[in-house]
Write an enzyme that holds these catalytic residues in place. Structure first.
Site, mmCIF file in Angstrom:
data_model
loop_
_atom_site.group_PDB
_atom_site.id
_atom_site.type_symbol
_atom_site.label_atom_id
_atom_site.label_comp_id
_atom_site.label_asym_id
_atom_site.label_seq_id
_atom_site.Cartn_x
_atom_site.Cartn_y
_atom_site.Cartn_z
ATOM 1 N N HIS A 76 18.692 -32.723 -32.971
ATOM 2 C CA HIS A 76 17.818 -33.320 -34.213
ATOM 3 C C HIS A 76 17.680 -31.960 -34.537
ATOM 4 O O HIS A 76 16.101 -31.405 -35.384
ATOM 5 C CB HIS A 76 16.071 -34.049 -32.587
ATOM 6 C CG HIS A 76 16.888 -34.571 -31.972
ATOM 7 N ND1 HIS A 76 16.788 -35.918 -32.566
ATOM 8 C CD2 HIS A 76 17.228 -34.722 -30.947
ATOM 9 C CE1 HIS A 76 16.976 -36.792 -31.765
ATOM 10 N NE2 HIS A 76 17.275 -36.036 -30.281
ATOM 11 N N TRP B 231 -3.469 -2.115 -1.606
ATOM 12 C CA TRP B 231 -4.069 -3.351 -1.432
ATOM 13 C C TRP B 231 -4.165 -3.870 -1.291
ATOM 14 O O TRP B 231 -3.807 -4.352 -0.237
ATOM 15 C CB TRP B 231 -2.165 -3.630 -2.463
ATOM 16 C CG TRP B 231 -1.978 -4.868 -3.573
ATOM 17 C CD1 TRP B 231 -2.259 -6.251 -3.208
ATOM 18 C CD2 TRP B 231 -1.805 -4.615 -4.857
ATOM 19 N NE1 TRP B 231 -2.252 -6.632 -4.611
ATOM 20 C CE2 TRP B 231 -1.640 -5.596 -5.409
ATOM 21 C CE3 TRP B 231 -1.460 -3.404 -5.966
ATOM 22 C CZ2 TRP B 231 -1.451 -5.791 -6.323
ATOM 23 C CZ3 TRP B 231 -1.397 -3.760 -7.498
ATOM 24 C CH2 TRP B 231 -1.038 -4.968 -7.442
ATOM 25 N N LYS C 279 12.909 -12.273 -24.272
ATOM 26 C CA LYS C 279 12.804 -10.968 -23.509
ATOM 27 C C LYS C 279 14.190 -10.433 -24.773
ATOM 28 O O LYS C 279 14.166 -8.970 -24.984
ATOM 29 C CB LYS C 279 13.914 -11.307 -22.350
ATOM 30 C CG LYS C 279 12.934 -10.861 -21.268
ATOM 31 C CD LYS C 279 12.548 -10.340 -20.688
ATOM 32 C CE LYS C 279 10.847 -9.644 -20.883
ATOM 33 N NZ LYS C 279 9.991 -11.010 -20.667
ATOM 34 N N GLU D 112 11.812 -17.929 -22.859
ATOM 35 C CA GLU D 112 11.649 -16.746 -21.834
ATOM 36 C C GLU D 112 13.223 -16.058 -21.942
ATOM 37 O O GLU D 112 12.668 -14.315 -22.366
ATOM 38 C CB GLU D 112 11.605 -16.531 -19.924
ATOM 39 C CG GLU D 112 11.314 -15.208 -19.834
ATOM 40 C CD GLU D 112 10.499 -14.760 -20.006
ATOM 41 O OE1 GLU D 112 9.380 -15.159 -20.586
ATOM 42 O OE2 GLU D 112 10.017 -13.328 -19.663
ATOM 43 N N ARG E 147 2.039 1.129 -5.317
ATOM 44 C CA ARG E 147 1.523 -0.104 -5.094
ATOM 45 C C ARG E 147 0.606 -0.309 -4.616
ATOM 46 O O ARG E 147 0.088 -0.768 -4.050
ATOM 47 C CB ARG E 147 1.608 1.667 -3.671
ATOM 48 C CG ARG E 147 3.448 1.808 -3.670
ATOM 49 C CD ARG E 147 3.765 2.722 -2.458
ATOM 50 N NE ARG E 147 4.031 1.612 -1.629
ATOM 51 C CZ ARG E 147 5.139 1.218 -1.176
ATOM 52 N NH1 ARG E 147 6.125 1.598 -2.177
ATOM 53 N NH2 ARG E 147 5.243 0.455 0.097
ATOM 54 N N LYS F 24 1.336 -3.295 -24.109
ATOM 55 C CA LYS F 24 1.637 -3.969 -22.980
ATOM 56 C C LYS F 24 0.651 -4.653 -22.219
ATOM 57 O O LYS F 24 0.884 -6.296 -21.871
ATOM 58 C CB LYS F 24 1.539 -2.594 -21.911
ATOM 59 C CG LYS F 24 2.265 -3.202 -20.592
ATOM 60 C CD LYS F 24 3.210 -4.059 -20.257
ATOM 61 C CE LYS F 24 3.470 -4.616 -18.972
ATOM 62 N NZ LYS F 24 4.853 -6.022 -18.899
ATOM 63 N N GLU G 161 11.986 -9.387 -27.995
ATOM 64 C CA GLU G 161 10.887 -8.460 -28.314
ATOM 65 C C GLU G 161 11.653 -6.735 -27.804
ATOM 66 O O GLU G 161 11.138 -5.862 -27.853
ATOM 67 C CB GLU G 161 9.826 -8.670 -27.038
ATOM 68 C CG GLU G 161 10.455 -8.731 -25.894
ATOM 69 C CD GLU G 161 8.841 -8.958 -25.053
ATOM 70 O OE1 GLU G 161 8.098 -8.290 -25.171
ATOM 71 O OE2 GLU G 161 9.502 -9.666 -23.952
ATOM 72 N N CYS H 96 1.047 -1.047 0.041
ATOM 73 C CA CYS H 96 -0.271 -0.398 0.200
ATOM 74 C C CYS H 96 1.189 1.119 0.196
ATOM 75 O O CYS H 96 2.537 1.206 0.432
ATOM 76 C CB CYS H 96 -0.640 0.316 1.522
ATOM 77 S SG CYS H 96 -1.640 -1.341 1.638
ATOM 78 N N ASN I 112 1.076 0.533 6.088
ATOM 79 C CA ASN I 112 1.318 -0.324 4.632
ATOM 80 C C ASN I 112 1.396 -1.362 5.874
ATOM 81 O O ASN I 112 2.571 -1.561 6.039
ATOM 82 C CB ASN I 112 2.703 0.570 3.637
ATOM 83 C CG ASN I 112 2.708 -0.943 3.002
ATOM 84 O OD1 ASN I 112 2.111 -1.609 2.505
ATOM 85 N ND2 ASN I 112 4.057 0.260 2.457
ATOM 86 N N GLY I 113 1.352 -2.315 5.080
ATOM 87 C CA GLY I 113 2.188 -4.013 6.237
ATOM 88 C C GLY I 113 1.580 -4.734 6.780
ATOM 89 O O GLY I 113 0.061 -5.022 5.602
HETATM 90 C C1 AGP Z 1 6.531 -10.511 -22.354
HETATM 91 O O1 AGP Z 1 7.161 -9.768 -22.432
HETATM 92 C C2 AGP Z 1 5.561 -9.436 -23.092
HETATM 93 N N1 AGP Z 1 4.947 -8.512 -23.020
HETATM 94 C C3 AGP Z 1 3.550 -10.966 -23.513
HETATM 95 O O2 AGP Z 1 4.335 -11.910 -24.277
HETATM 96 C C4 AGP Z 1 3.456 -10.700 -21.957
HETATM 97 O O3 AGP Z 1 4.007 -11.508 -21.876
HETATM 98 C C5 AGP Z 1 1.998 -11.119 -23.262
HETATM 99 O O4 AGP Z 1 1.121 -11.108 -23.400
HETATM 100 C C6 AGP Z 1 0.272 -11.910 -22.094
HETATM 101 O O5 AGP Z 1 0.771 -10.062 -21.047
HETATM 102 P P1 AGP Z 1 -0.792 -10.931 -19.745
HETATM 103 O O6 AGP Z 1 0.352 -11.588 -19.160
HETATM 104 O O7 AGP Z 1 -0.435 -9.874 -19.640
HETATM 105 O O8 AGP Z 1 -1.791 -11.694 -20.536
#
Ligand code: AGP
Length: 606
Positions: free
Chosen positions: A502, A74, A483, A479, A27, A601, A486, A2, A98-99
């Protein structure tokens, strides 16, 4: 997590408090509220949901007064509601907190026996009663706060005002941040730096056990036993805009470095270290009611799901499948009334994941969402929500959300295993304590980020990368590759190391760096073989190894060393150097790290 603020000076307190809460909204934003002293009374305003609701409320019913406290919540104990919103009041004393107060149930029973009546489900309301009980006996506000806190077990950052002493704010902290901003005949109290910067850049950073007694002209710091303490003021060299990024160059870097705290905030409200118990206050599902689990997600969240399969089957032995949400929803999945679907989503708004959840729900499945955004669509569709308390993740490339998803899956798997009696109390305590030790290990990895930056400087011009991992760390190879691609636009592929021969081995030459995850686990001897295969074809090896490693290091061109951890937590540790590698390569390439091209995002379209 929070956010709390306090103000005493000559400005309109509610204006200052709302500006401060705006800067702390990341927060938590389940509810918010403020309390302002005026003419010997405390005016209270509290609203559920985003801060904009409170702003609306106060603009319709302005609040006069130049001393007050505010809070953005939160939810930990008690659902988001107006009666659970802070500040909490009792007997002319108002508190924001907060806590987590771990012994709040016992304290509530004790207070109830004395006739106390509670209006909320929160742990914080206990504090209002404990402090008010002392004030009623004629004690000063600071003495009342100190005596009250001696009864409390847990963590806190609090700000307290009282109509009995209308020119004073008392603050105190234990394991939660609290900063005192020193203005000219005005003082601002806050959970975090951004909220003080409109008033001052001169700040006292309280330490655990400190109690701050604040008037317009003086700030005295004491211990919980009343001894005076000296805290040297610090001039914060941040501008308000920078502070949005916490002084970091990019949100992504800030969020990478926030991971120890994000992970701590994610597990703190759900585990009891002594008993080794995990608890989810509103999860009423019994693992005995399910015979199969599907984990569904997209992108980075899907990678978390792949790790989740190892955790769920390893701890609770419930058959678990992992599916891309965009595939799951179209393949007429075998879903029944004993199926649990775990939907993982940082944003809670990803269209494919949302559609897959609705399809599964229509077919009668139980739905748990692991999500980072309260009130998001997926959390409203799920039967239960496990919130990753990572705070707002602004960078498009998901970092802290991912590692807090892994921690949530670890806790859920352990929770089921304990319920199914597949893990006894002793083992449960060990697994919980390993989790509690994790943030410290991550801090060490982050402290050595310079090694990764140097590595990135030598590799950012390559145009193709291969990432290899085995077992629970194969998803981390995926992953790491995601990273990199992207945010730097470099082609990168994650592959199970055992699959090299393979096909992908045909790609290997001196122009294809290979990042190999080589922790000292049961697959280590096989990884050595994979490293030899790559070297024999002239490939360059970047190895991520544990402390004390020799055999992989001596076969690698470059390496990054990380602390050891149990098999099921190693994915969290291995993720950080890969996030940093992608970040620094992108910086050297000059791409838009926080808003990479073509990405959003949250993918709210199918
Ligand atoms: C991850 O770095 C990307 N921004 C993207 O793959 C993301 O993880 C994916 O779009 C899923 O988003 P979400 O976790 O908000 O569902």
């Amino acid at each position: 997590m929070c956010g709390i603020v306090g103000y005493i000076g000559s400005r309109n307190a509610s204006d200052v408090l709302i500006d401060g809460l705006r800067r702390l909204e990341y927060r938590g934003y389940d509810s918010s509220g403020l309390a302002v002293l005026h003419d010997g009374r405390i005016e209270l305003r509290r609203t559920v949901g985003k801060l904009s609701k409170l702003i609306n409320n106060v603009s319709k019913r302005p609040v006069a007064g130049t001393i007050g406290i505010g809070h953005t919540r939160w939810a930990t104990h008690g659902r988001p509601s107006e009666e659970n919103a802070h500040p909490h009041m009792e007997g002319g004393v108002a508190v924001v907190h907060n806590g987590i107060i771990e012994n709040y149930l016992a304290l509530r029973e004790e207070l109830k026996k004395e006739g106390a009546r509670f209006k909320s489900e929160t742990d914080t309301e206990i504090l209002a009663h404990l402090i008010s009980r002392e004030v009623r006996q004629g004690r000063s506000l600071e003495d009342s706060v100190m005596r009250a806190l001696h009864h409390v077990k847990g963590t806190y950052a609090i700000a307290v005002i009282s109509r009995h002493e209308p020119n004073k704010i008392v603050g105190a902290r234990k394991e939660c941040p609290l900063i005192v901003g020193l203005g000219q005949k005005e003082v601002v109290l806050s959970s975090d730096i951004p909220a003080i910067l409109d008033i001052t850049r001169k700040a006292l950073f309280l330490e655990d056990g400190d109690v701050a007694v604040i008037t317009r002209n003086r700030v005295a710091i004491k211990t919980l036993n009343g001894q005076d303490v000296e805290r040297a003021p610090v001039v914060v060299d941040w501008t308000p805009v920078m502070a949005e990024k916490g002084g970091y160059r990019h949100f992504m870097l800030k969020e990478i470095f926030e991971q120890p705290r994000a992970i701590t905030d994610t597990f703190r409200g759900n585990l009891m270290e002594e008993s080794g118990d995990i608890f989810f206050s509103d999860l009423s599902l019994s693992p005995g009611d399910i015979d199969r689990i599907y984990i569904i997600a997209c992108g980075t969240s899907w990678h978390a799901g792949l790790v989740g399969k190892f955790l769920m089957e390893g701890f609770s032995a419930i058959p678990t499948e992992v599916d891309l949400a965009s595939e799951f929803r179209y393949r007429n999945p075998l879903v029944g009334r004993k199926t649990l679907v775990i939907a993982i989503s940082q944003s809670g708004e990803t269209a494919d994941t949302l559609a897959a959840v609705r399809e599964a729900k229509r077919k009668g499945a139980y739905i748990i969402a692991i999500c980072n955004v309260m009130e998001s669509s997926i959390t409203r569709d799920a039967h239960w929500n496990l919130m990753t308390r990572a705070g707002p993740e602004i960078g498009v490339a998901s970092t802290k959300a991912f590692t807090t998803q892994l921690v949530s899956l670890y806790m859920l798997s352990l929770y089921f295993a304990r319920k199914l009696k597949r893990i006894d109390e002793k083992k449960g305590r060990e697994l919980v304590q390993e989790l509690v030790r994790l943030p410290m290990k991550l801090e060490r990895v982050l402290n050595e980020s310079g090694v990764v930056e140097d590595l990135a400087r030598r590799y950012f011009h390559y145009s193709d990368f291969l990432y290899l991992g085995r077992g629970i760390n194969y998803p981390i190879a995926l992953e790491g590759a995601l990273k990199l691609k992207e945010i730097s636009y470099i082609h990168a592929e994650g592959y199970p190391a055992g699959e090299m021969k393979h096909g992908p081995i045909a790609l290997i030459d001196e122009n294809m760096p290979v990042v190999v995850l080589a922790p000292n686990d049961s697959s280590y001897p096989k990884i050595i073989g994979n490293v030899e295969e790559v070297r024999a074809r002239g490939g360059r090896i970047i190895a991520i190894v544990n402390d004390g490693d020799r055999e992989v290091k001596e076969r690698s061109d470059d390496f990054i060393t990380v602390p050891s951890a149990p098999y099921y937590l190693m994915p969290v540790i291995l993720t950080l150097p890969l996030q940093l590698l992608a970040y620094y390569i992108a910086v050297f390439k000059g791409t838009d790290v926080d808003q990479p091209r073509n990405l959003a995002k949250s993918v709210t379209v199918e």
